[in-house]
Design an enzyme around this catalytic site. Structure first.
Site, PDB file in Angstrom:
ATOM      1  N   HIS A   8      47.627  -5.463  10.432  1.00  0.00           N
ATOM      2  CA  HIS A   8      46.722  -6.541  10.021  1.00  0.00           C
ATOM      3  C   HIS A   8      46.659  -6.678   8.493  1.00  0.00           C
ATOM      4  O   HIS A   8      45.606  -6.476   7.871  1.00  0.00           O
ATOM      5  CB  HIS A   8      45.313  -6.302  10.603  1.00  0.00           C
ATOM      6  CG  HIS A   8      44.496  -7.557  10.692  1.00  0.00           C
ATOM      7  ND1 HIS A   8      43.519  -7.752  11.646  1.00  0.00           N
ATOM      8  CD2 HIS A   8      44.494  -8.684   9.935  1.00  0.00           C
ATOM      9  CE1 HIS A   8      42.952  -8.948  11.472  1.00  0.00           C
ATOM     10  NE2 HIS A   8      43.534  -9.531  10.439  1.00  0.00           N
ATOM     11  N   VAL A  67      38.504 -15.189   7.126  1.00  0.00           N
ATOM     12  CA  VAL A  67      38.532 -16.577   7.608  1.00  0.00           C
ATOM     13  C   VAL A  67      38.120 -16.620   9.073  1.00  0.00           C
ATOM     14  O   VAL A  67      37.488 -17.570   9.526  1.00  0.00           O
ATOM     15  CB  VAL A  67      39.928 -17.230   7.380  1.00  0.00           C
ATOM     16  CG1 VAL A  67      41.015 -16.546   8.178  1.00  0.00           C
ATOM     17  CG2 VAL A  67      39.911 -18.708   7.716  1.00  0.00           C
ATOM     18  N   GLY A  68      38.480 -15.564   9.825  1.00  0.00           N
ATOM     19  CA  GLY A  68      38.084 -15.495  11.235  1.00  0.00           C
ATOM     20  C   GLY A  68      36.642 -15.032  11.342  1.00  0.00           C
ATOM     21  O   GLY A  68      36.188 -14.207  10.547  1.00  0.00           O
ATOM     22  N   ASP A 109      50.981  -9.026  13.722  1.00  0.00           N
ATOM     23  CA  ASP A 109      50.199  -8.455  12.616  1.00  0.00           C
ATOM     24  C   ASP A 109      48.816  -8.080  13.110  1.00  0.00           C
ATOM     25  O   ASP A 109      48.029  -7.469  12.375  1.00  0.00           O
ATOM     26  CB  ASP A 109      50.087  -9.472  11.471  1.00  0.00           C
ATOM     27  CG  ASP A 109      49.335  -8.906  10.271  1.00  0.00           C
ATOM     28  OD1 ASP A 109      49.655  -7.770   9.856  1.00  0.00           O
ATOM     29  OD2 ASP A 109      48.414  -9.564   9.764  1.00  0.00           O
ATOM     30  N   ILE A 138      46.686 -22.746   8.054  1.00  0.00           N
ATOM     31  CA  ILE A 138      47.705 -21.689   8.001  1.00  0.00           C
ATOM     32  C   ILE A 138      48.972 -22.125   8.738  1.00  0.00           C
ATOM     33  O   ILE A 138      50.086 -21.951   8.234  1.00  0.00           O
ATOM     34  CB  ILE A 138      47.128 -20.361   8.554  1.00  0.00           C
ATOM     35  CG1 ILE A 138      46.042 -19.845   7.595  1.00  0.00           C
ATOM     36  CG2 ILE A 138      48.226 -19.327   8.751  1.00  0.00           C
ATOM     37  CD1 ILE A 138      45.246 -18.657   8.099  1.00  0.00           C
ATOM     38  N   ARG A 166      44.781 -13.392  15.902  1.00  0.00           N
ATOM     39  CA  ARG A 166      43.954 -12.308  16.422  1.00  0.00           C
ATOM     40  C   ARG A 166      44.632 -11.717  17.658  1.00  0.00           C
ATOM     41  O   ARG A 166      45.223 -12.457  18.456  1.00  0.00           O
ATOM     42  CB  ARG A 166      42.563 -12.821  16.830  1.00  0.00           C
ATOM     43  CG  ARG A 166      41.621 -13.095  15.664  1.00  0.00           C
ATOM     44  CD  ARG A 166      41.136 -11.812  14.986  1.00  0.00           C
ATOM     45  NE  ARG A 166      40.180 -12.061  13.929  1.00  0.00           N
ATOM     46  CZ  ARG A 166      40.489 -12.279  12.638  1.00  0.00           C
ATOM     47  NH1 ARG A 166      41.746 -12.256  12.233  1.00  0.00           N
ATOM     48  NH2 ARG A 166      39.533 -12.494  11.748  1.00  0.00           N
ATOM     49  N   GLY A 210      46.311 -25.469  12.103  1.00  0.00           N
ATOM     50  CA  GLY A 210      45.306 -25.635  11.048  1.00  0.00           C
ATOM     51  C   GLY A 210      45.999 -25.465   9.712  1.00  0.00           C
ATOM     52  O   GLY A 210      47.210 -25.649   9.590  1.00  0.00           O
ATOM     53  N   SER A 270      46.654 -11.114   4.845  1.00  0.00           N
ATOM     54  CA  SER A 270      46.037 -11.614   3.607  1.00  0.00           C
ATOM     55  C   SER A 270      46.077 -10.587   2.467  1.00  0.00           C
ATOM     56  O   SER A 270      45.460 -10.789   1.423  1.00  0.00           O
ATOM     57  CB  SER A 270      44.578 -12.026   3.877  1.00  0.00           C
ATOM     58  OG  SER A 270      43.811 -10.888   4.218  1.00  0.00           O
TER      59      SER A 270
HETATM   60  O1  LIG Z   1      42.271 -11.732   9.623  1.00  0.00           O
HETATM   61  C1  LIG Z   1      41.793 -11.960   8.561  1.00  0.00           C
HETATM   62  C2  LIG Z   1      40.734 -12.873   8.318  1.00  0.00           C
HETATM   63  O2  LIG Z   1      40.140 -13.389   9.283  1.00  0.00           O
HETATM   64  O3  LIG Z   1      40.401 -13.103   7.147  1.00  0.00           O
END
Ligand SMILES: O=CC(=O)O
Length: 356
Positions: free
Chosen positions: A321, A111-112, A297, A192, A273, A190, A324
């Site tokens: 990390h 997603v990032g 994380d 999340i 992040r 957002g 997800s």
């Molecule tokens: O950090 C995880 C992503 O950006 O999907």
């Protein structure tokens, strides 16, 4: 360095998982050359199935769980039409130049997209796909798990139970902070952030605050959450949860100023992040008792070196990390990234595209 190179060559020869495999360019039924794409890692099966069964491209892949070496990436992207990448690959001018003018689409299984230079893509007219939504639930769930593990000192407690620190039941031992009647501040509201709030609400949170570039009534009214300046969020929150994207504006936004305004009983959680946090300032805040504890994380760099001072602190919980990381979510991300890539190759609308 030379030994590493030799080892890698040896592994390439002997160990199948290190093979970067290649289907040679073959004409399709209509006798046309299929566009070449490069996949920078071994990916979950749902994504690979979509790519390989599409009949729309010739796939070359770095078929390993470890990241593709930069030199290999630069070599393999030459002349490709589509690039399927992960958040571990920096997609910058160097990679795009190495790919050359044939490259039409980059699809990241994340997603990032702070690892991708939007400016360089835009200059070259290259489209970018990404994977929002499909990971919202998993990330929100892990964020809540990390918050509870940090605020109720779960890792410390497990260590004590294993290492003989558990003497007898003690009224003041291993006390942490609970969510009941608390104020939770979300930095970056957002999808999340909203999903995190929805999950925290049943724990009896009294007040939700959020700071963002502007009010987000679409996300905030249902909970409800109040839009406040960052300073106010810092002063009033018992828990701060960082859910914003990493941008030039949010780089290092969680630093000494923020930590010095926070309650000394507050818990700081980051699942966005590592770059949004000034880790030296966070370390000082944790050591000097400016805040109670932190759960991360994400760090800068990743992986965090095992001798990093933050890893030595009892009041800092660090995960590698994994927000997800459910089987279903990673498959959904892989599949969405694959269909984004294929749509891009065909000049069609992508399921999820970053507007450039
Ligand atoms: O950090 C995880 C992503 O950006 O999907």
């Amino acid at each position: 360095m030379r030994t590493l190179g030799r080892l890698r060559r040896l592994k390439t020869t002997l160990v199948p998982e290190f093979h970067s495999w290649c289907k040679l360019q073959a004409p399709n039924a209509a006798g046309k050359q299929l566009p070449r794409i490069y996949v920078t890692r071994r990916i979950p099966p749902d994504g690979m199935k979509i790519l390989s069964q599409s009949g729309l491209c010739n796939i070359e892949q770095w078929d390993s769980d470890e990241p593709v070496p930069r030199s290999e990436l630069l070599e393999k992207v030459a002349g490709i039409r589509g690039l399927y990448c992960l958040l571990t690959e920096k997609i910058d001018a160097e990679v795009l130049d190495a790919a050359g003018p044939s490259l039409q689409v980059v699809s990241t299984m994340s997603v990032g997209y702070d690892h991708v230079s939007l400016e360089e893509l835009k200059k070259r007219g290259i489209r970018l796909g990404y994977t929002p939504d499909v990971l919202t639930e998993a990330v929100a769930e892990l964020t809540v798990a990390l918050l509870l593990a940090t605020s109720r000192r779960l890792l410390e407690a497990v260590d004590e139970a294993k290492n003989g620190g558990w003497g007898t039941w003690k009224p003041l031992w291993m006390c942490g902070y609970g969510l009941t009647d608390s104020t939770v501040g979300i930095l970056g509201l957002g999808r999340i952030g909203a999903a995190v709030m929805a999950r925290l609400k049943p724990f009896g949170v009294k007040r939700f605050l959020y700071a963002d570039t502007g009010p987000r009534p679409d996300m905030a009214t249902k909970i409800p959450a109040e839009f406040v300046p960052l300073e106010e969020l810092a002063r009033h929150s018992d828990f701060i949860v960082v859910c914003c994207a990493l941008t030039p504006e949010t780089q290092g936004i969680c630093g000494n100023r923020l930590f010095s305004l926070m309650k000394d009983t507050a818990i700081f959680i980051n699942t966005s992040r590592g770059g949004v946090v000034n880790q030296e300032d966070l370390y000082q805040a944790l050591v000097n008792g400016q805040i109670a504890a932190a759960g991360l994380d994400v760090t800068e760099p990743e992986p965090l070196p095992t001798d990093h001072p933050l890893l030595k602190l009892k009041n800092c919980v660090i995960l590698p990390h994994i927000a997800s990381a459910t089987v279903a979510t990673r498959n959904a991300m892989a599949a969405l990234a694959a269909s984004n890539l294929l749509a891009g190759l065909q000049g069609k609308a992508m399921g999820k595209e970053v507007p450039l």
